[in-house]
Design a protein around this motif. Sequence first.
Motif, PDB file in Angstrom:
ATOM      1  N   PRO A   1       0.832  -1.214   0.000  1.00  0.00           N
ATOM      2  CA  PRO A   1       0.000   0.000   0.000  1.00  0.00           C
ATOM      3  C   PRO A   1       0.862   1.258   0.000  1.00  0.00           C
ATOM      4  O   PRO A   1       1.862   1.333   0.707  1.00  0.00           O
ATOM      5  CB  PRO A   1      -0.811  -0.116   1.288  1.00  0.00           C
ATOM      6  N   ARG A   2       0.477   2.209  -0.824  1.00  0.00           N
ATOM      7  CA  ARG A   2       1.191   3.484  -0.914  1.00  0.00           C
ATOM      8  C   ARG A   2       0.271   4.566  -0.378  1.00  0.00           C
ATOM      9  O   ARG A   2      -0.643   5.023  -1.071  1.00  0.00           O
ATOM     10  CB  ARG A   2       1.591   3.792  -2.354  1.00  0.00           C
ATOM     11  N   ARG A   3       0.488   4.959   0.844  1.00  0.00           N
ATOM     12  CA  ARG A   3      -0.434   5.924   1.453  1.00  0.00           C
ATOM     13  C   ARG A   3      -0.422   7.262   0.738  1.00  0.00           C
ATOM     14  O   ARG A   3      -1.424   7.936   0.632  1.00  0.00           O
ATOM     15  CB  ARG A   3      -0.074   6.110   2.927  1.00  0.00           C
ATOM     16  N   SER A   4       0.733   7.646   0.215  1.00  0.00           N
ATOM     17  CA  SER A   4       0.830   8.968  -0.417  1.00  0.00           C
ATOM     18  C   SER A   4       0.313   8.967  -1.850  1.00  0.00           C
ATOM     19  O   SER A   4      -0.289   9.937  -2.302  1.00  0.00           O
ATOM     20  CB  SER A   4       2.274   9.464  -0.391  1.00  0.00           C
ATOM     21  N   GLY A   5       0.520   7.845  -2.590  1.00  0.00           N
ATOM     22  CA  GLY A   5       0.131   7.812  -3.993  1.00  0.00           C
ATOM     23  C   GLY A   5       0.765   8.966  -4.750  1.00  0.00           C
ATOM     24  O   GLY A   5       1.962   9.181  -4.704  1.00  0.00           O
ATOM     25  N   TRP A   6      -0.090   9.758  -5.433  1.00  0.00           N
ATOM     26  CA  TRP A   6       0.413  10.923  -6.158  1.00  0.00           C
ATOM     27  C   TRP A   6       0.491  12.161  -5.266  1.00  0.00           C
ATOM     28  O   TRP A   6       0.956  13.205  -5.719  1.00  0.00           O
ATOM     29  CB  TRP A   6      -0.494  11.228  -7.353  1.00  0.00           C
ATOM     30  N   ALA A   7       0.025  12.051  -4.012  1.00  0.00           N
ATOM     31  CA  ALA A   7       0.070  13.215  -3.127  1.00  0.00           C
ATOM     32  C   ALA A   7       1.507  13.659  -2.920  1.00  0.00           C
ATOM     33  O   ALA A   7       2.373  12.868  -2.577  1.00  0.00           O
ATOM     34  CB  ALA A   7      -0.576  12.875  -1.789  1.00  0.00           C
ATOM     35  N   GLY A   8       1.754  14.925  -3.123  1.00  0.00           N
ATOM     36  CA  GLY A   8       3.102  15.449  -2.959  1.00  0.00           C
ATOM     37  C   GLY A   8       4.045  15.093  -4.081  1.00  0.00           C
ATOM     38  O   GLY A   8       5.255  15.322  -3.964  1.00  0.00           O
ATOM     39  N   PHE A   9       3.506  14.523  -5.175  1.00  0.00           N
ATOM     40  CA  PHE A   9       4.376  14.136  -6.280  1.00  0.00           C
ATOM     41  C   PHE A   9       5.017  15.372  -6.899  1.00  0.00           C
ATOM     42  O   PHE A   9       4.383  16.416  -7.049  1.00  0.00           O
ATOM     43  CB  PHE A   9       3.569  13.378  -7.346  1.00  0.00           C
ATOM     44  N   ASP A  10       6.271  15.242  -7.265  1.00  0.00           N
ATOM     45  CA  ASP A  10       7.060  16.358  -7.788  1.00  0.00           C
ATOM     46  C   ASP A  10       6.682  16.626  -9.249  1.00  0.00           C
ATOM     47  O   ASP A  10       7.382  16.204 -10.165  1.00  0.00           O
ATOM     48  CB  ASP A  10       8.550  16.015  -7.641  1.00  0.00           C
ATOM     49  N   VAL A  11       5.555  17.339  -9.437  1.00  0.00           N
ATOM     50  CA  VAL A  11       5.083  17.615 -10.793  1.00  0.00           C
ATOM     51  C   VAL A  11       6.068  18.489 -11.575  1.00  0.00           C
ATOM     52  O   VAL A  11       6.387  18.189 -12.731  1.00  0.00           O
ATOM     53  CB  VAL A  11       3.679  18.262 -10.756  1.00  0.00           C
TER      54      VAL A  11
ATOM     55  N   VAL B   1      15.568  22.652  -9.187  1.00  0.00           N
ATOM     56  CA  VAL B   1      14.248  22.354  -8.616  1.00  0.00           C
ATOM     57  C   VAL B   1      14.340  21.182  -7.648  1.00  0.00           C
ATOM     58  O   VAL B   1      13.756  21.213  -6.554  1.00  0.00           O
ATOM     59  CB  VAL B   1      13.243  22.062  -9.751  1.00  0.00           C
ATOM     60  N   GLU B   2      15.077  20.149  -8.015  1.00  0.00           N
ATOM     61  CA  GLU B   2      15.179  18.963  -7.152  1.00  0.00           C
ATOM     62  C   GLU B   2      15.888  19.289  -5.844  1.00  0.00           C
ATOM     63  O   GLU B   2      15.575  18.719  -4.794  1.00  0.00           O
ATOM     64  CB  GLU B   2      15.911  17.835  -7.884  1.00  0.00           C
ATOM     65  N   TRP B   3      16.845  20.198  -5.880  1.00  0.00           N
ATOM     66  CA  TRP B   3      17.570  20.596  -4.669  1.00  0.00           C
ATOM     67  C   TRP B   3      16.644  21.296  -3.677  1.00  0.00           C
ATOM     68  O   TRP B   3      16.818  21.171  -2.457  1.00  0.00           O
ATOM     69  CB  TRP B   3      18.729  21.513  -5.060  1.00  0.00           C
ATOM     70  N   ARG B   4      15.592  21.965  -4.183  1.00  0.00           N
ATOM     71  CA  ARG B   4      14.696  22.740  -3.321  1.00  0.00           C
ATOM     72  C   ARG B   4      13.405  21.988  -2.989  1.00  0.00           C
ATOM     73  O   ARG B   4      12.569  22.514  -2.261  1.00  0.00           O
ATOM     74  CB  ARG B   4      14.342  24.058  -4.018  1.00  0.00           C
ATOM     75  N   THR B   5      13.233  20.767  -3.531  1.00  0.00           N
ATOM     76  CA  THR B   5      11.979  20.032  -3.349  1.00  0.00           C
ATOM     77  C   THR B   5      12.108  19.034  -2.204  1.00  0.00           C
ATOM     78  O   THR B   5      13.111  18.324  -2.094  1.00  0.00           O
ATOM     79  CB  THR B   5      11.605  19.293  -4.652  1.00  0.00           C
ATOM     80  N   ALA B   6      11.072  18.970  -1.368  1.00  0.00           N
ATOM     81  CA  ALA B   6      11.118  18.077  -0.204  1.00  0.00           C
ATOM     82  C   ALA B   6      11.116  16.610  -0.620  1.00  0.00           C
ATOM     83  O   ALA B   6      11.826  15.788  -0.043  1.00  0.00           O
ATOM     84  CB  ALA B   6       9.932  18.364   0.709  1.00  0.00           C
ATOM     85  N   ASP B   7      10.297  16.259  -1.602  1.00  0.00           N
ATOM     86  CA  ASP B   7      10.222  14.867  -2.067  1.00  0.00           C
ATOM     87  C   ASP B   7      10.483  14.864  -3.569  1.00  0.00           C
ATOM     88  O   ASP B   7       9.565  14.786  -4.382  1.00  0.00           O
ATOM     89  CB  ASP B   7       8.832  14.283  -1.754  1.00  0.00           C
ATOM     90  N   PRO B   8      11.753  14.949  -3.981  1.00  0.00           N
ATOM     91  CA  PRO B   8      12.066  15.172  -5.389  1.00  0.00           C
ATOM     92  C   PRO B   8      11.838  13.934  -6.256  1.00  0.00           C
ATOM     93  O   PRO B   8      11.851  12.799  -5.780  1.00  0.00           O
ATOM     94  CB  PRO B   8      13.553  15.537  -5.368  1.00  0.00           C
ATOM     95  N   LEU B   9      11.628  14.188  -7.549  1.00  0.00           N
ATOM     96  CA  LEU B   9      11.536  13.109  -8.523  1.00  0.00           C
ATOM     97  C   LEU B   9      12.843  12.324  -8.555  1.00  0.00           C
ATOM     98  O   LEU B   9      12.847  11.091  -8.584  1.00  0.00           O
ATOM     99  CB  LEU B   9      11.242  13.698  -9.910  1.00  0.00           C
ATOM    100  N   VAL B  10      13.960  13.038  -8.552  1.00  0.00           N
ATOM    101  CA  VAL B  10      15.290  12.425  -8.578  1.00  0.00           C
ATOM    102  C   VAL B  10      16.048  12.894  -7.342  1.00  0.00           C
ATOM    103  O   VAL B  10      16.571  14.015  -7.321  1.00  0.00           O
ATOM    104  CB  VAL B  10      16.073  12.824  -9.850  1.00  0.00           C
ATOM    105  N   PRO B  11      16.115  12.094  -6.280  1.00  0.00           N
ATOM    106  CA  PRO B  11      16.900  12.494  -5.111  1.00  0.00           C
ATOM    107  C   PRO B  11      18.357  12.745  -5.507  1.00  0.00           C
ATOM    108  O   PRO B  11      19.020  11.864  -6.074  1.00  0.00           O
ATOM    109  CB  PRO B  11      16.778  11.286  -4.176  1.00  0.00           C
TER     110      PRO B  11
END
Length: 477
Positions: free
Chosen positions: A189-199, A246-256
Amino acid sequence: MSRHRAGPKLALLAFTQLIVALDYNIVYVALPDIGRALGFTAQSVQWVVSAYAVGLGGLLLFGGRAVDRLGARRMFTLGLALYGVASLAGSLASGPGPLVAARAVQGAGGALLTPATLALIFTGFAEGPERNRAMGAWGMAGSAGLAAGSLLGGVLTNYLGWKWVFFVNVPLALGAALAGRRLLPADPPRRSGWAGFDVPGALLATAGSALLVLGLASGPEAGWGSLRGAGSLTAGAALLALLLVVEWRTADPLVPLRLLRNRGLATTMAVIAVFQATLGGGYYVLTTYLQPVLGYSALEAGLAFLPLTLVCMGAALKAAPMMLGRWGFRATLCLGMLGAAAGIAALVAGTSANGTFWALLPGSVLWGFFGGVAFVAVFVAAGSGVAPAEQGVASGLATTAKEIGGAMGLAVFVAVANAGLGAHPAPARVLGGLHAAGWTAAAVTAAGGLIALVLKRPSAPAPRDTTTTEALEGIGS
């Protein structure tokens, strides 16, 4: 994982890799017929290949992150469904536009399927001997797909017509999707799903990667100084640079970004880009030599590839896991790349204006063996030391490097091979350009082997899981 589940699961994942490899190679020998039937020009027919690369390369990072957030089985099934539907659309295409669009959608399916398949292997088989053997089966299936693609593409094109090189994928992909629902473990189960996804990150990664591949694919046709060539490359590079900000400033980045600071993954990305670049260059050289220079038919050209890919299958299944277990991925990858370079060099040395298949055989066998070893080793290195929750994006990064390297290599080697040639060059002049491209490919492959030495020595492998090993032995026997 029980032994009864491990074998069928690995067989399905390997079969899926066979489908992807089959689709990659089956198109090449059909290109002349496709071009004549649908009205492609000699320059534009490359888009039957390049459109797939744009769709795949542009969406791999998105696909990798979707695997991590939504589940590998879901993305595996969706990717196969897209593959099947797009293959059907390609077989029904009546002009260049619909076929190119269908190939781009196939690439999008592959962008979900490839990281999902690799993530299922990396999370389902323990790092060490178990994973090495699983990756060997996966690599063997990929080699089998290349062999089947060359041969089946020639057979289908000769006897049933070019449309069947696309239609053949439909039952394979949809059958694998149905099997995946039964054989693969349910996604957690993925509780977050798309929530918070790095659009923003997803949009930048997709647009930047797609523009980079588009520019590389467009350069030989439109000109490197054109808007489509240089403009796409510049815009793609700028968007990827902005992605890092953008990834450096994002809490949950697409590419850590810590993954990019991982020396092992960064080095592996460089080596796999080189490997795929010279693989595509080598295939272009060999295909052009066999058909325009020697006058082979599509079927004869497909048969000529058979020794290379059969040897590659055996090396991936048996030799690569053994070498990885004995020497680790750094030494194995270095040796595989250097051996592949020697094989390409021997293949080029065997080409002449009045050459024969037998003159190509030593280089084909050498390249096939060490190429099979290197292919498995580079993906084992990509997944080594990466947390299970980030295996999807790590696989996406490695495969993005592979696709961009392949697009760059094809563009560069086509340019080298055709430098100074007119519209209708004599076979002797074509052969001279192919020699230049082939020797360049051999040198670049050898450089990739030296880059592999930057990898850290791997730690001791995990304890052996005998039940999984027994299941894997069932696959390899």
